[in-house]
Motif scaffolding. Sequence first.
Motif, PDB file in Angstrom:
ATOM      1  N   LEU A 127      -0.252  56.755  43.010  1.00  0.00           N
ATOM      2  CA  LEU A 127      -0.979  58.022  43.166  1.00  0.00           C
ATOM      3  C   LEU A 127      -2.241  58.109  42.317  1.00  0.00           C
ATOM      4  O   LEU A 127      -2.856  59.165  42.245  1.00  0.00           O
ATOM      5  CB  LEU A 127      -0.050  59.191  42.814  1.00  0.00           C
ATOM      6  N   THR A 128      -2.644  57.010  41.708  1.00  0.00           N
ATOM      7  CA  THR A 128      -3.791  57.026  40.802  1.00  0.00           C
ATOM      8  C   THR A 128      -5.036  57.624  41.457  1.00  0.00           C
ATOM      9  O   THR A 128      -5.676  58.508  40.884  1.00  0.00           O
ATOM     10  CB  THR A 128      -4.093  55.599  40.290  1.00  0.00           C
ATOM     11  N   ASP A 129      -5.387  57.170  42.637  1.00  0.00           N
ATOM     12  CA  ASP A 129      -6.595  57.664  43.298  1.00  0.00           C
ATOM     13  C   ASP A 129      -6.433  59.070  43.857  1.00  0.00           C
ATOM     14  O   ASP A 129      -7.418  59.782  44.046  1.00  0.00           O
ATOM     15  CB  ASP A 129      -7.005  56.721  44.430  1.00  0.00           C
ATOM     16  N   GLU A 130      -5.209  59.489  44.106  1.00  0.00           N
ATOM     17  CA  GLU A 130      -4.967  60.799  44.706  1.00  0.00           C
ATOM     18  C   GLU A 130      -4.964  61.937  43.680  1.00  0.00           C
ATOM     19  O   GLU A 130      -5.156  63.088  44.044  1.00  0.00           O
ATOM     20  CB  GLU A 130      -3.636  60.798  45.454  1.00  0.00           C
ATOM     21  N   LEU A 131      -4.757  61.632  42.410  1.00  0.00           N
ATOM     22  CA  LEU A 131      -4.611  62.694  41.418  1.00  0.00           C
ATOM     23  C   LEU A 131      -5.887  63.515  41.239  1.00  0.00           C
ATOM     24  O   LEU A 131      -5.809  64.689  40.908  1.00  0.00           O
ATOM     25  CB  LEU A 131      -4.161  62.135  40.068  1.00  0.00           C
ATOM     26  N   LYS A 132      -7.020  62.932  41.519  1.00  0.00           N
ATOM     27  CA  LYS A 132      -8.271  63.697  41.341  1.00  0.00           C
ATOM     28  C   LYS A 132      -8.315  64.937  42.231  1.00  0.00           C
ATOM     29  O   LYS A 132      -9.014  65.893  41.936  1.00  0.00           O
ATOM     30  CB  LYS A 132      -9.480  62.805  41.574  1.00  0.00           C
ATOM     31  N   ASP A 133      -7.527  64.960  43.305  1.00  0.00           N
ATOM     32  CA  ASP A 133      -7.474  66.107  44.211  1.00  0.00           C
ATOM     33  C   ASP A 133      -6.365  67.093  43.847  1.00  0.00           C
ATOM     34  O   ASP A 133      -6.238  68.141  44.485  1.00  0.00           O
ATOM     35  CB  ASP A 133      -7.255  65.627  45.654  1.00  0.00           C
ATOM     36  N   ALA A 134      -5.560  66.765  42.846  1.00  0.00           N
ATOM     37  CA  ALA A 134      -4.422  67.617  42.474  1.00  0.00           C
ATOM     38  C   ALA A 134      -4.887  68.800  41.625  1.00  0.00           C
ATOM     39  O   ALA A 134      -5.885  68.707  40.909  1.00  0.00           O
ATOM     40  CB  ALA A 134      -3.396  66.795  41.707  1.00  0.00           C
ATOM     41  N   PRO A 135      -4.147  69.897  41.685  1.00  0.00           N
ATOM     42  CA  PRO A 135      -4.501  71.075  40.882  1.00  0.00           C
ATOM     43  C   PRO A 135      -4.026  70.979  39.428  1.00  0.00           C
ATOM     44  O   PRO A 135      -4.111  71.935  38.690  1.00  0.00           O
ATOM     45  CB  PRO A 135      -3.780  72.210  41.612  1.00  0.00           C
ATOM     46  N   HIS A 136      -3.515  69.810  39.034  1.00  0.00           N
ATOM     47  CA  HIS A 136      -3.046  69.606  37.664  1.00  0.00           C
ATOM     48  C   HIS A 136      -3.632  68.312  37.110  1.00  0.00           C
ATOM     49  O   HIS A 136      -4.195  67.511  37.845  1.00  0.00           O
ATOM     50  CB  HIS A 136      -1.514  69.573  37.616  1.00  0.00           C
ATOM     51  N   THR A 137      -3.453  68.097  35.817  1.00  0.00           N
ATOM     52  CA  THR A 137      -3.970  66.888  35.175  1.00  0.00           C
ATOM     53  C   THR A 137      -2.879  65.823  35.119  1.00  0.00           C
ATOM     54  O   THR A 137      -1.730  66.074  35.513  1.00  0.00           O
ATOM     55  CB  THR A 137      -4.428  67.191  33.735  1.00  0.00           C
ATOM     56  N   ASP A 138      -3.217  64.681  34.587  1.00  0.00           N
ATOM     57  CA  ASP A 138      -2.239  63.601  34.464  1.00  0.00           C
ATOM     58  C   ASP A 138      -1.174  63.890  33.405  1.00  0.00           C
ATOM     59  O   ASP A 138      -0.200  63.169  33.279  1.00  0.00           O
ATOM     60  CB  ASP A 138      -2.916  62.263  34.214  1.00  0.00           C
ATOM     61  N   LYS A 139      -1.329  64.974  32.663  1.00  0.00           N
ATOM     62  CA  LYS A 139      -0.313  65.369  31.673  1.00  0.00           C
ATOM     63  C   LYS A 139       1.027  65.646  32.346  1.00  0.00           C
ATOM     64  O   LYS A 139       2.067  65.600  31.706  1.00  0.00           O
ATOM     65  CB  LYS A 139      -0.759  66.620  30.913  1.00  0.00           C
ATOM     66  N   VAL A 140       1.023  65.932  33.635  1.00  0.00           N
ATOM     67  CA  VAL A 140       2.254  66.202  34.383  1.00  0.00           C
ATOM     68  C   VAL A 140       3.219  65.013  34.317  1.00  0.00           C
ATOM     69  O   VAL A 140       4.434  65.194  34.361  1.00  0.00           O
ATOM     70  CB  VAL A 140       1.930  66.594  35.842  1.00  0.00           C
TER      71      VAL A 140
END
Length: 77
Positions: free
Chosen positions: A52-65
Motif C-alpha cells: 500500500l506504499t503508493d496508495e497511502l498518499k490518497d488516504a485521510p490518515h498518515t503512516d502513523k496508523v
Amino acid sequence: MLKKYSKSQLSLRNGQDRDEIWVAYKGHIYDVTHSRLWRNGKHYEHWAGQDLTDELKDAPHTDKVFEKFVVVGELTP
C-alpha cells in the motif's frame, strides 16, 4: 531478524485465501487480521495482500496508523 516474503506470498494473506490479513508499507509487512477496518481483507477501496506504499498518499490518515499493527516480515523487492 524479520522473515522475508515475496509479493506473491503477501497476496495470499488477503483475507480470502488464508486466515491472515496482511498489508505491506515501505518494505514492512503488517498483520491487520484483528482490525475491524480490514474485515474480509478490504478497507474502503484498498485490498489486503498488497503493498500500500503508493496508495497511502490518497488516504485521510498518515503512516502513523501502522504503528498499532505488528510487523510480521519484510517485503522482498
